[in-house]
Design an enzyme around this catalytic site. Structure first.
Site, PDB file in Angstrom:
ATOM      1  N   ASP A  21       2.370  -9.992  -5.027  1.00  0.00           N
ATOM      2  CA  ASP A  21       1.504  -9.469  -3.959  1.00  0.00           C
ATOM      3  C   ASP A  21       1.877 -10.065  -2.605  1.00  0.00           C
ATOM      4  O   ASP A  21       2.357 -11.191  -2.525  1.00  0.00           O
ATOM      5  CB  ASP A  21       0.044  -9.807  -4.312  1.00  0.00           C
ATOM      6  CG  ASP A  21      -0.925  -8.955  -3.509  1.00  0.00           C
ATOM      7  OD1 ASP A  21      -0.495  -7.973  -2.881  1.00  0.00           O
ATOM      8  OD2 ASP A  21      -2.128  -9.283  -3.509  1.00  0.00           O
ATOM      9  N   ASN A  69      -1.556   2.758  -7.349  1.00  0.00           N
ATOM     10  CA  ASN A  69      -0.613   2.683  -6.222  1.00  0.00           C
ATOM     11  C   ASN A  69      -0.150   4.050  -5.723  1.00  0.00           C
ATOM     12  O   ASN A  69       0.328   4.174  -4.597  1.00  0.00           O
ATOM     13  CB  ASN A  69       0.613   1.828  -6.578  1.00  0.00           C
ATOM     14  CG  ASN A  69       0.337   0.341  -6.509  1.00  0.00           C
ATOM     15  OD1 ASN A  69       1.065  -0.452  -7.086  1.00  0.00           O
ATOM     16  ND2 ASN A  69      -0.716  -0.059  -5.819  1.00  0.00           N
TER      17      ASN A  69
HETATM   18  C1  FPP Z   1       2.377  -5.824  -3.493  1.00  0.00           C
HETATM   19  O1  FPP Z   1       2.416  -6.011  -2.125  1.00  0.00           O
HETATM   20  C2  FPP Z   1       3.606  -5.274  -4.032  1.00  0.00           C
HETATM   21  C3  FPP Z   1       3.753  -4.051  -4.620  1.00  0.00           C
HETATM   22  C4  FPP Z   1       2.649  -3.094  -4.752  1.00  0.00           C
HETATM   23  C5  FPP Z   1       5.012  -3.578  -5.156  1.00  0.00           C
HETATM   24  C6  FPP Z   1       6.024  -4.589  -5.601  1.00  0.00           C
HETATM   25  C7  FPP Z   1       7.336  -3.971  -5.440  1.00  0.00           C
HETATM   26  C8  FPP Z   1       8.497  -4.600  -5.130  1.00  0.00           C
HETATM   27  C9  FPP Z   1       8.613  -6.062  -5.015  1.00  0.00           C
HETATM   28  C10 FPP Z   1       9.724  -3.814  -4.845  1.00  0.00           C
HETATM   29  C11 FPP Z   1      10.326  -2.967  -5.928  1.00  0.00           C
HETATM   30  C12 FPP Z   1      10.285  -3.508  -7.297  1.00  0.00           C
HETATM   31  C13 FPP Z   1      11.308  -3.588  -8.171  1.00  0.00           C
HETATM   32  C14 FPP Z   1      10.997  -4.017  -9.560  1.00  0.00           C
HETATM   33  C15 FPP Z   1      12.708  -3.318  -7.828  1.00  0.00           C
HETATM   34  P1  FPP Z   1       1.357  -5.240  -1.220  1.00  0.00           P
HETATM   35  O2  FPP Z   1       2.013  -4.038  -0.676  1.00  0.00           O
HETATM   36  O3  FPP Z   1       0.112  -4.983  -1.993  1.00  0.00           O
HETATM   37  O4  FPP Z   1       1.113  -6.314  -0.086  1.00  0.00           O
HETATM   38  P2  FPP Z   1      -0.216  -6.553   0.768  1.00  0.00           P
HETATM   39  O5  FPP Z   1      -1.279  -6.962  -0.216  1.00  0.00           O
HETATM   40  O6  FPP Z   1       0.181  -7.657   1.682  1.00  0.00           O
HETATM   41  O7  FPP Z   1      -0.529  -5.282   1.475  1.00  0.00           O
END
Ligand code: FPP
Length: 246
Positions: A21, A69
């Site tokens: 996250d 998501n």
């Molecule tokens: C959370 O950060 C992250 C995600 C919802 C997606 C995770 C994806 C990746 C790291 C990239 C692709 C993955 C792979 C396996 C190649 P957020 O967007 O919720 O952050 P925030 O809470 O700060 O808004």
């Protein structure tokens, strides 16, 4: 002594799961769009996967996308799918060289066909690898998984394939997406949030939880070692008393 050297190699968690996250907030801190955060988040995926394999962790499950998501802005969803495809294409060689098997949990049929094809290809090519299993939770939701499990077992009961008296924890385990995996030992969540958000609810029953303020794109091998060290210093009692464990 480095933090890595402090780890007890005989007491490693067999299964680590991570709620990655903070990509969006990380990007905002740099004055960039959220997608920039996801792009940098993939670098952490690579670094942490490598670190786990090097250490001898047998199972790593990463929460890459939830059933919710899909409600994010279209550009963000498209970027996540693009990153997934490019990571799969770029990393297949590293997965093979490091003897890592790729697996997915979740409703992968929700994913675009192109992503499904790429995933199928990498899963197929790495299926005989034995050093570590990397599980990507994609379009995953724990309640959805449990509902699915209950439905599958009910159908078997109705068709006399299994009797209701025979339903125990192992029957439930065999019907989950995680059927070939041990329970989670250590669950890590980055970015300061202390919530489980519908992730592996059944499988984390006895897991140690580790929350850190570090945002996912800043999460490095040393942060992982710190989490494992903290895990190793905890007493896991599984409902027993300290005295019983001795
Ligand atoms: C959370 O950060 C992250 C995600 C919802 C997606 C995770 C994806 C990746 C790291 C990239 C692709 C993955 C792979 C396996 C190649 P957020 O967007 O919720 O952050 P925030 O809470 O700060 O808004």
């Amino acid at each position: 002594m480095s933090i890595k050297e402090e780890l007890n190699i005989d007491k490693l968690p067999k299964h680590i799961s991570i709620i990655m996250d903070g990509n969006g907030r990380w990007a905002k801190q740099q004055g960039k769009l959220r997608v920039f955060g996801h792009e940098n988040g993939t670098k952490s995926v690579r670094e942490i996967t490598e670190a786990c394999a090097e250490l001898g962790i047998e199972n790593l499950t990463l929460y890459a996308s939830s059933t919710e998501n899909w409600k994010r802005p279209k550009l963000e969803v498209q970027t996540l799918m693009r990153l997934l495809i490019s990571s799969l294409k770029n990393e297949i060689k590293t997965l093979q060289e490091n003897n890592i098997k790729l697996n997915t949990i979740g409703n992968t049929t929700d994913l675009p066909k192109k992503v499904q094809r790429e995933l199928f290809d990498v899963i197929e090519q790495t299926k005989n690898n034995t050093r570590m299993t990397l599980n990507l939770a994609l379009s995953y939701g724990s309640r959805d998984e449990l509902l699915n499990t209950i439905k599958q077992i009910s159908i078997k009961v109705k068709n006399n394939i299994i009797s209701h008296e025979k339903i125990d924890e192992s029957v439930i385990n065999e019907h989950l997406y995680t059927r070939n995996l041990p329970d989670v030992d250590l669950l890590i969540r980055t970015s300061g949030e202390q919530r489980i958000i519908n992730f592996l609810l059944w499988q984390i029953a006895y897991a140690e939880l580790f929350f850190t303020d570090i945002l996912w794109p800043d999460f490095t091998k040393n942060h992982l070692y710190e989490a494992i060290l903290c895990y190793q210093n905890r007493e896991r009692r599984f409902g027993k008393t300290s005295e019983q464990l001795k």
